[in-house]
Design a protein around this motif. Structure first.
Motif, PDB file in Angstrom:
ATOM      1  N   ALA A 108      14.758 -74.360  30.010  1.00  0.00           N
ATOM      2  CA  ALA A 108      15.432 -75.469  29.326  1.00  0.00           C
ATOM      3  C   ALA A 108      16.914 -75.487  29.698  1.00  0.00           C
ATOM      4  N   MET A 109      17.521 -74.313  29.766  1.00  0.00           N
ATOM      5  CA  MET A 109      18.937 -74.225  30.135  1.00  0.00           C
ATOM      6  C   MET A 109      19.144 -74.696  31.574  1.00  0.00           C
ATOM      7  N   GLU A 110      18.287 -74.245  32.485  1.00  0.00           N
ATOM      8  CA  GLU A 110      18.426 -74.645  33.884  1.00  0.00           C
ATOM      9  C   GLU A 110      18.271 -76.147  34.059  1.00  0.00           C
ATOM     10  N   GLU A 111      17.311 -76.735  33.328  1.00  0.00           N
ATOM     11  CA  GLU A 111      17.119 -78.187  33.399  1.00  0.00           C
ATOM     12  C   GLU A 111      18.330 -78.937  32.839  1.00  0.00           C
ATOM     13  N   ALA A 112      18.868 -78.455  31.713  1.00  0.00           N
ATOM     14  CA  ALA A 112      20.018 -79.125  31.096  1.00  0.00           C
ATOM     15  C   ALA A 112      21.254 -79.044  31.992  1.00  0.00           C
ATOM     16  N   ILE A 113      21.439 -77.953  32.678  1.00  0.00           N
ATOM     17  CA  ILE A 113      22.578 -77.829  33.600  1.00  0.00           C
ATOM     18  C   ILE A 113      22.369 -78.723  34.820  1.00  0.00           C
ATOM     19  N   ALA A 114      21.132 -78.740  35.354  1.00  0.00           N
ATOM     20  CA  ALA A 114      20.845 -79.552  36.540  1.00  0.00           C
ATOM     21  C   ALA A 114      20.999 -81.048  36.269  1.00  0.00           C
ATOM     22  N   THR A 115      20.639 -81.498  35.072  1.00  0.00           N
ATOM     23  CA  THR A 115      20.753 -82.926  34.757  1.00  0.00           C
ATOM     24  C   THR A 115      22.141 -83.304  34.250  1.00  0.00           C
ATOM     25  N   GLY A 116      22.997 -82.321  34.040  1.00  0.00           N
ATOM     26  CA  GLY A 116      24.345 -82.602  33.569  1.00  0.00           C
ATOM     27  C   GLY A 116      24.432 -82.799  32.065  1.00  0.00           C
ATOM     28  N   GLN A 117      23.390 -82.414  31.353  1.00  0.00           N
ATOM     29  CA  GLN A 117      23.375 -82.557  29.896  1.00  0.00           C
ATOM     30  C   GLN A 117      24.391 -81.612  29.251  1.00  0.00           C
ATOM     31  N   ILE A 118      24.564 -80.424  29.832  1.00  0.00           N
ATOM     32  CA  ILE A 118      25.534 -79.445  29.327  1.00  0.00           C
ATOM     33  C   ILE A 118      26.344 -78.906  30.491  1.00  0.00           C
ATOM     34  N   ASN A 119      27.476 -78.335  30.184  1.00  0.00           N
ATOM     35  CA  ASN A 119      28.322 -77.673  31.168  1.00  0.00           C
ATOM     36  C   ASN A 119      27.714 -76.304  31.469  1.00  0.00           C
ATOM     37  N   MET A 120      27.838 -75.848  32.699  1.00  0.00           N
ATOM     38  CA  MET A 120      27.225 -74.568  33.061  1.00  0.00           C
ATOM     39  C   MET A 120      27.819 -73.392  32.288  1.00  0.00           C
ATOM     40  N   TYR A 121      29.023 -73.520  31.794  1.00  0.00           N
ATOM     41  CA  TYR A 121      29.643 -72.431  31.043  1.00  0.00           C
ATOM     42  C   TYR A 121      29.065 -72.292  29.639  1.00  0.00           C
ATOM     43  N   PHE A 122      28.370 -73.314  29.159  1.00  0.00           N
ATOM     44  CA  PHE A 122      27.759 -73.271  27.833  1.00  0.00           C
ATOM     45  C   PHE A 122      26.254 -73.086  27.919  1.00  0.00           C
ATOM     46  N   GLY A 123      25.752 -72.697  29.082  1.00  0.00           N
ATOM     47  CA  GLY A 123      24.313 -72.540  29.283  1.00  0.00           C
ATOM     48  C   GLY A 123      23.701 -71.468  28.406  1.00  0.00           C
ATOM     49  N   THR A 124      24.338 -70.323  28.303  1.00  0.00           N
ATOM     50  CA  THR A 124      23.788 -69.235  27.500  1.00  0.00           C
ATOM     51  C   THR A 124      23.716 -69.625  26.029  1.00  0.00           C
ATOM     52  N   THR A 125      24.754 -70.269  25.530  1.00  0.00           N
ATOM     53  CA  THR A 125      24.757 -70.709  24.132  1.00  0.00           C
ATOM     54  C   THR A 125      23.636 -71.719  23.897  1.00  0.00           C
ATOM     55  N   TYR A 126      23.439 -72.607  24.835  1.00  0.00           N
ATOM     56  CA  TYR A 126      22.368 -73.596  24.732  1.00  0.00           C
ATOM     57  C   TYR A 126      21.009 -72.906  24.725  1.00  0.00           C
ATOM     58  N   ALA A 127      20.805 -71.930  25.624  1.00  0.00           N
ATOM     59  CA  ALA A 127      19.530 -71.221  25.714  1.00  0.00           C
ATOM     60  C   ALA A 127      19.249 -70.420  24.445  1.00  0.00           C
ATOM     61  N   VAL A 128      20.262 -69.804  23.872  1.00  0.00           N
ATOM     62  CA  VAL A 128      20.075 -69.055  22.628  1.00  0.00           C
ATOM     63  C   VAL A 128      19.674 -70.003  21.499  1.00  0.00           C
ATOM     64  N   GLY A 129      20.250 -71.192  21.475  1.00  0.00           N
ATOM     65  CA  GLY A 129      19.869 -72.179  20.464  1.00  0.00           C
ATOM     66  C   GLY A 129      18.414 -72.612  20.612  1.00  0.00           C
ATOM     67  N   ILE A 130      17.967 -72.836  21.856  1.00  0.00           N
ATOM     68  CA  ILE A 130      16.569 -73.204  22.100  1.00  0.00           C
ATOM     69  C   ILE A 130      15.656 -72.053  21.687  1.00  0.00           C
ATOM     70  N   TRP A 131      16.039 -70.831  22.049  1.00  0.00           N
ATOM     71  CA  TRP A 131      15.245 -69.646  21.721  1.00  0.00           C
ATOM     72  C   TRP A 131      15.100 -69.492  20.207  1.00  0.00           C
ATOM     73  N   LYS A 132      16.189 -69.709  19.485  1.00  0.00           N
ATOM     74  CA  LYS A 132      16.143 -69.614  18.019  1.00  0.00           C
ATOM     75  C   LYS A 132      15.253 -70.713  17.436  1.00  0.00           C
ATOM     76  N   ASP A 133      15.331 -71.908  17.983  1.00  0.00           N
ATOM     77  CA  ASP A 133      14.471 -72.992  17.505  1.00  0.00           C
ATOM     78  C   ASP A 133      12.994 -72.666  17.744  1.00  0.00           C
ATOM     79  N   LEU A 134      12.682 -72.085  18.910  1.00  0.00           N
ATOM     80  CA  LEU A 134      11.302 -71.695  19.194  1.00  0.00           C
ATOM     81  C   LEU A 134      10.823 -70.620  18.220  1.00  0.00           C
ATOM     82  N   LEU A 135      11.679 -69.678  17.928  1.00  0.00           N
ATOM     83  CA  LEU A 135      11.335 -68.609  16.987  1.00  0.00           C
ATOM     84  C   LEU A 135      11.124 -69.179  15.578  1.00  0.00           C
ATOM     85  N   ASP A 136      11.972 -70.115  15.168  1.00  0.00           N
ATOM     86  CA  ASP A 136      11.803 -70.757  13.865  1.00  0.00           C
ATOM     87  C   ASP A 136      10.481 -71.521  13.791  1.00  0.00           C
ATOM     88  N   MET A 137      10.131 -72.239  14.873  1.00  0.00           N
ATOM     89  CA  MET A 137       8.868 -72.974  14.906  1.00  0.00           C
ATOM     90  C   MET A 137       7.679 -72.022  14.883  1.00  0.00           C
TER      91      MET A 137
END
Length: 167
Positions: A108-137
């Motif tokens: 998810a992080m790689e796709e968001a960086i490739a499409t320009g949805q997020i800045n590459m410097y915020f990739g880890t923070t974005y991935a941790v957020g996705i990971w937490k959402d998956l764990l919550d689900m």
């Protein structure tokens, strides 16, 4: 061309401040009471010094206690992973598929960086957020991974995130 002094354009308060600073730096601002006798300071002034110096050992002790507590928490955090693995091997706990969630969050992080949805410097923070959402689900859905493959699930909405992963 006539020469003008810069003093009239300077605010009066600044001028007074500069004069008082110059007087105290040169020793002219010292009160007469402090210089009378053999150069001793008033008793009240010396008592203030004694009070201030008595509190310094306590500050060092408090700093040492805070550092010790932080070190203890770091050790406890490292040992909690060992306790979790031991509990899983003894059958006392069924852990979530952390590696699967990490792979999905990384894609998810790689796709968001490739499409320009997020800045590459915020990739880890974005991935941790996705990971937490998956764990919550995972825990909200009854500790199963059905939320990934069901209709309207994560993999149905984001096929690139789950491509090539064993579900």
């Amino acid at each position: 061309a006539t020469w003008r002094s810069p003093a009239p354009s300077m605010p009066l308060a600044l001028l007074i401040l500069l004069i008082s600073a110059a007087r105290s730096a040169s020793g002219l601002g010292v009160s007469m009471r402090a210089t009378i006798g053999v150069g001793r300071r008033p008793v009240a002034w010396r008592a203030g010094l004694a009070r201030c110096s008595a509190s310094k050992p306590q500050d060092d002790k408090v700093k040492a206690n805070v550092n010790g507590a932080l070190f203890g928490l770091a050790i406890a955090q490292q040992l909690s992973l060992c306790a979790g693995v031991g509990a899983a091997r003894l059958g006392m706990w069924d852990p979530p598929p952390v590696n699967l969630f990490t792979d999905i969050a990384d894609k998810a992080m790689e796709e968001a960086i490739a499409t320009g949805q997020i800045n590459m410097y915020f990739g880890t923070t974005y991935a941790v957020g996705i990971w937490k959402d998956l764990l919550d689900m995972y825990y909200a859905g009854g500790e199963t991974t059905n939320f990934l493959t069901e209709v309207g699930g994560v993999c149905a909405e984001h096929a690139a995130w789950c491509a090539g992963l064993p579900l």
